[in-house]
Scaffold this motif. Sequence first.
Motif, short mmCIF file in Angstrom:
data_model
loop_
_atom_site.label_atom_id
_atom_site.label_comp_id
_atom_site.label_asym_id
_atom_site.label_seq_id
_atom_site.Cartn_x
_atom_site.Cartn_y
_atom_site.Cartn_z
N ALA A 127 -32.86 -24.73 -71.70
CA ALA A 127 -34.21 -24.07 -71.18
C ALA A 127 -33.77 -25.01 -69.31
O ALA A 127 -33.92 -24.47 -68.43
N PRO A 130 -30.77 -23.57 -67.16
CA PRO A 130 -30.07 -22.24 -68.00
C PRO A 130 -28.68 -22.07 -67.71
O PRO A 130 -27.42 -21.62 -68.80
N VAL A 213 -36.11 -22.06 -74.30
CA VAL A 213 -36.21 -20.65 -73.75
C VAL A 213 -35.50 -20.24 -74.26
O VAL A 213 -35.67 -18.99 -73.78
N LEU A 288 -34.56 -17.38 -71.70
CA LEU A 288 -34.35 -17.90 -70.16
C LEU A 288 -31.86 -18.09 -69.91
O LEU A 288 -32.26 -18.41 -68.86
N ALA A 289 -32.21 -18.41 -71.11
CA ALA A 289 -30.97 -19.03 -71.44
C ALA A 289 -29.71 -18.05 -72.44
O ALA A 289 -30.98 -17.97 -73.71
#
Length: 394
Positions: A127, A130, A213, A288-289
Amino acid sequence: MHSDLAVLNAQRPLVVHLVYSLDVGGLETLLVDCINRMPADKYRHAVVCLTRYSAFADKITQPGVELYALNKPPGNGLRVHVDFWKLMRRLRPTILHTYNLSAMEYCFTAAAAGVPVRIHAEHGRDASDPHGLNPKHNFLRRHLAPFIDRYVPVSDDLQRWFAEVVRIPAAKNHLIKNGVDTDRYAPRAQAVTAAPWGAGDIVIGAVARVQDVKNHASLVAAFALLRERLPALRDRLRLSIVGDGPLFGKIQAQVAEAGLQDVVWLPGARADVADLLHGFTIFALPSLAEGTPVSLLEAMACGLPSVCSRVGGIPEVVVDDVHGILVPVEVDALAEALARYVQDPALRARHGAAARARIEDKYSMAAMLGAYTALYDGLCARKAPARLRPIVNS
C-alpha cells in the motif's frame, strides 16, 4: 524400506521456499498448495520463515517438509543473514524460491552459500508503494539480478512493471499466473455456511488479510452508504469480512462507531474459507494494489460476481461488466457498484457463471503447477545437472 526412502530423498532436489511468515493469506495458501500438489517424486521442500509460522503450517500435507523460523527482529538484521547462510550450507538445497520484497535480498546470501538456483517471485505491491515506484526498492531489485536466475511475476501487470520500471532483462522475467483448485472451489446448489446470516440475506463478503493494502475501511464505509441508499433492502444487507491482521482492531472500531455490529461479521482468520464463500452473495475486493489475488480466484471459482478495484492484475482476471464490476479506489463508486448487484439478481447470476467459466479456462491449479515444475526442471538441468542424476546402489 527405509534405505529405499533415503535413496529417493537423496535423488530429489530440495527446494527451499523463503517467506516473511507462514500464516493465513493468499500467497501462503498458494505456497502450501504448490508444495502439496507438486509431484512428490520430483522435488523435496522446506519452508523458511524470516519471522515465524503459525498453525497454518499444518495445512502442509506433503510428507517430510521441514519448517524453520529465523525470528527476524524489525529492521535490517545481519544476524539473520548469517543464520540463513548457515542453514543453506547445512540443507544444501538445489533451489531457493523467495517471495516478495522482504525475502529477495537473501538470494545474494544463498548464492554465497552455494545454492545453484535462485528464483524470486513477486505476488503484489505494498500500500505504501502501490505502483512500484520506490527508487530504493527498485534499485535493490535491479542490482540483485546477477544473483537471481528468474523473477516470477504473477500477472501481466507485474511482468510489464518488471520490464519497464524495474528494468529486469526479458530473459529473466518469467510470468506464471496464479491458479486455484476448481474442485474444492466450485458452485454448490446446497451450501451450508457457519456465518450467522439467514437464507434471505444479501451478503457482501471479503476474504483478505486485514492490512492497509486491502482497504477494508473503504468497504465498511461503502456498506454503510449502501444501507442509506437502499432503505427497502436495508434489513437484508449483511457484510462478512474474513481475515485477521494488524488493522483488525481498527476495523472493529469502525464497525462499532457506525453502529453496524449486528450486520457486520468479523470472524478473524478461518480455515473453512471454501465453505464460507458459499454464504456470500457478492465478493468485494477494494484493494489499493494487487497482483493476481488468490481470494478473488477462489470466489470466482465458486461462481460469485465481484466488485473490485481497478488496480494491478485485477483487470486481467475480471473483465468489467462480464465477470464482475471494476471501480476506482473510491467509496462512492464501490457503494454504487454493490448497489447494482444488490438490486439485480439476474446480473449476479450471469456474472457469477461467467466468472466460474473464466477460472476454468485461464486459472487452473494444474496449469500453475505445470509452469512451476517446468521452471524448476529447466533451471536445475542447466545449473545443477549433477543433482538430478539418479543414485545407483553399488
